[in-house]
Design a protein around this motif. Structure first.
Motif, PDB file in Angstrom:
ATOM      1  N   ALA A  87       0.807  -1.288   0.086  1.00  0.00           N
ATOM      2  CA  ALA A  87       0.210   0.084   0.024  1.00  0.00           C
ATOM      3  C   ALA A  87       0.818   1.142  -0.033  1.00  0.00           C
ATOM      4  CB  ALA A  87      -1.007  -0.334   1.169  1.00  0.00           C
ATOM      5  N   GLN A  90       2.336   1.755  -3.490  1.00  0.00           N
ATOM      6  CA  GLN A  90       1.742   2.277  -4.398  1.00  0.00           C
ATOM      7  C   GLN A  90       1.299   3.611  -4.390  1.00  0.00           C
ATOM      8  OE1 GLN A  90      -2.183   0.175  -4.052  1.00  0.00           O
ATOM      9  NE2 GLN A  90      -1.328  -1.888  -4.161  1.00  0.00           N
ATOM     10  N   PRO A 360      -7.611   1.444  -2.331  1.00  0.00           N
ATOM     11  CA  PRO A 360      -6.595   2.094  -3.340  1.00  0.00           C
ATOM     12  C   PRO A 360      -6.582   3.569  -3.393  1.00  0.00           C
ATOM     13  CG  PRO A 360      -7.539   0.210  -4.482  1.00  0.00           C
ATOM     14  CD  PRO A 360      -8.421   0.522  -3.048  1.00  0.00           C
ATOM     15  N   SER A 404     -13.592  -0.475  -5.420  1.00  0.00           N
ATOM     16  CA  SER A 404     -12.465  -1.466  -4.822  1.00  0.00           C
ATOM     17  C   SER A 404     -12.679  -2.687  -4.212  1.00  0.00           C
ATOM     18  CB  SER A 404     -11.448  -0.576  -4.321  1.00  0.00           C
ATOM     19  OG  SER A 404     -12.175  -0.154  -2.948  1.00  0.00           O
TER      20      SER A 404
END
Length: 573
Positions: A87, A90, A360, A404
């Motif tokens: 995470a 990203q 996300p 998501s």
């Protein structure tokens, strides 16, 4: 089967074992007996408090950009260390050096109709270098990660008030049947596309089976199909230029080939998923701009861009992959959650499995913690920043959003979501006034009945302000991306459209101003760069100057007389 979920707990390192929180350690909070069942309640609960954070005894330090300590723990088997590292990477942190993490569970009251806050998320805050951790009011755009918490519907689910989990596969039999049911129900309360003889110039014919070899492009005429044909439309992002070059397109040279067959394997992932989703809805035809408009053909583009609004108005359903920022991103893949075992210390008979699902963040944007998954998906999506998608959403009769972790259904009269008990999407049909659904045709209809001459123009100015903040790959598309809305507005008002403004509201329409771009402040955008000698629109239109604020709806033009000098008088009527 879909309902037979894995109840195997994820492996955790010693540090991450604090995720198995002790409900006896929640400060001054206490459990009270609910009428129907046991519910964990807090002593601060009243209508003035909407939520509370519970910080875990967790501190982790690492080094950017590689996060080797998290990697070592992940390689040793810790599922949460792996999820936390993925995470963070990203998000592509801009700085290198030491980074510290803290974790906190968040209880939130989603709606005033809820009696008590519900456990709905785990927040991972970080601080780089000598930064301090921020407060709990918002999730900072560059300082926090969100993991949604859900739990199976059982005693644990009721005790903690967690949302129910989504299904493991977006297009499982249950979800497919649910979407078809919602679409069919729409026909009974007037949300189905208006009866019309309109047909798109071209659509993809997906065939009557699941074979990839039967997909082809067809050019429609009344000899091919009946006027009542059903088709879906895709509202999506092509992505940056380096991704868009991989998009399968219909061109003058490939048109004949695509009329024979469109190669499924040559399609980008987002189009492949749209084909799969359309078939799951039991529909055989699909409209996608890349394949149904001849790319590079100026005449075809000029003709089809004027019809694009009608394409979405008359689509049986519009598919929106919220979290696909590019045509190369699939929207039918759901990562496995981190599974945490919960055992109540207050009620030992209550136990279950909590699922942690990363939210996300394709864009760095501040998001309130009181925002639900559907709203957070949209606010953080690149789709929500594109010029064309505003019109597509406003004109579509029924939208199916692939988020998501959930599928969301929305039409002018109801909203629903798969397997989700929270407000405002609670898995049941919520009947709402027309104006609460962003659907332009219905809003025009309702506002026209109000007999307020300014109401329609107020609504147009609100949409224009949203549109002005959005981005177009080619700035010459700014006004064409509003053409369907403008055509509908002109039919309703019988007014003359003037490059984003209206003749009857021209005085107020000219009172736009340029605004500092929030995207530029955050370093994510720049002033529009027009192609050399490109004509966008007249210089007096707000659409010519990038991010602007069209006329303020609080402004009203009233008759009056202005004395400009001893010999001049200007009258406004």
């Amino acid at each position: 089967m879909e309902n037979l979920r894995s109840h195997v707990e994820s492996d955790l390192c010693d540090k991450c074992s604090v995720l198995k929180f002790d409900d006896k350690q929640l400060g001054r909070r206490q459990a009270r007996r609910d009428v129907a069942n046991d519910v964990l309640r807090f002593d601060f609960e009243d209508r003035r408090h909407r939520g509370k954070s519970f910080e875990l005894d967790y501190v982790h330090t690492d080094l950017l950009p590689d996060l080797l300590r998290l990697k070592a723990s992940a390689d040793a088997g810790c599922a949460f260390c792996a999820a936390l590292r993925d995470a963070t990477l990203q998000r592509r942190p801009a700085r290198s050096g030491p980074i510290r993490y803290r974790l906190r569970y968040k209880w939130e009251r989603w709606s005033d109709r809820l009696d008590h806050p519900q456990l709905n998320m785990l927040v991972a805050d970080w601080a780089v270098g000598d930064e301090s951790f921020e407060g709990v009011g918002k999730v900072s755009h560059d300082r926090s990660l969100v993991f949604w918490v859900d739990c199976e519907e059982d005693d644990c689910n009721r005790w903690l008030g967690t949302p129910s989990p989504p299904r493991e596969r977006p297009l499982c039999d249950q979800n497919s049947a649910w979407m078809r049911e919602m679409l069919e129900a729409c026909t009974t309360h007037g949300c189905a596309p208006h009866s019309s003889t309109f047909l798109p110039t071209r659509v993809l014919d997906l065939g009557t089976d699941d074979s990839h070899d039967t997909i082809k492009l067809i050019q429609l005429s009344h000899t091919h199909l009946t006027d009542s044909m059903k088709y879906t439309a895709l509202s999506y992002c092509w992505g940056p230029r380096e991704d868009a070059v991989h998009q399968l397109k219909t061109t003058s040279s490939s048109l004949a080939q695509h009329l024979e067959r469109v190669d499924f394997e040559a399609m980008t992932p987002v189009i492949q998923d749209a084909v799969t989703a359309t078939r799951a809805l039991g529909i055989h035809y699909l409209w996608i701009d890349a394949l149904c408009i001849i790319q590079g053909d100026a005449d075809d583009w000029a003709r089809e861009s004027k019809r694009m609004g009608l394409v979405y108005v008359n689509a049986y359903a519009t598919i929106c992959p919220l979290l696909s920022s590019s045509c190369l991103q699939s929207f039918l893949h759901r990562p496995k959650p981190v599974r945490i075992k919960f055992q109540s210390r207050r009620r030992p008979e209550i136990h279950g499995m909590l699922n942690l699902r990363h939210q996300p963040r394709p864009r760095n944007e501040d998001v309130s913690l009181s925002t639900g998954p559907r709203q957070m998906d949209e606010k953080l999506s690149a789709w929500n920043t594109r010029a064309w998608t505003l019109q597509e959403e406003q004109l579509a009769a029924r939208m199916i959003y692939f988020g998501s972790s959930h599928i969301y259904f929305s039409c002018p009269l109801q909203k629903a979501v798969e397997c989700y008990p929270d407000e405002p999407y609670n898995g049941r049909k919520l009947h709402l006034p027309y104006w609460e659904r962003p659907n332009f045709p219905n809003m025009l209809h309702q506002l026209a009945k109000s007999q307020d001459p300014d109401a329609l123009y107020d609504q147009w100015n609100r949409l224009a302000e949203q549109h002005a903040q959005r981005q177009a790959t080619d700035e010459r598309d700014k006004l064409p991306a509003l053409s369907g809305l403008a055509q509908m507005m002109a039919e309703k008002t019988q007014d003359t459209y003037l490059a984003g403004l209206w003749k009857a509201d021209l005085l107020r329409g000219l009172l736009w101003w340029t605004s500092p771009s929030k995207l530029r402040i955050m370093g994510l955008g720049q002033l529009p760069k027009f192609p050399p000698n490109a004509y966008i629109c007249p210089s007096w239109s707000w659409a010519r100057h990038g991010e602007t604020c069209p006329a303020n709806n609080s402004v009203r033009i009233v008759p009056g007389t202005c004395y400009a000098g001893p010999f001049q008088t200007v009258r406004v009527r």
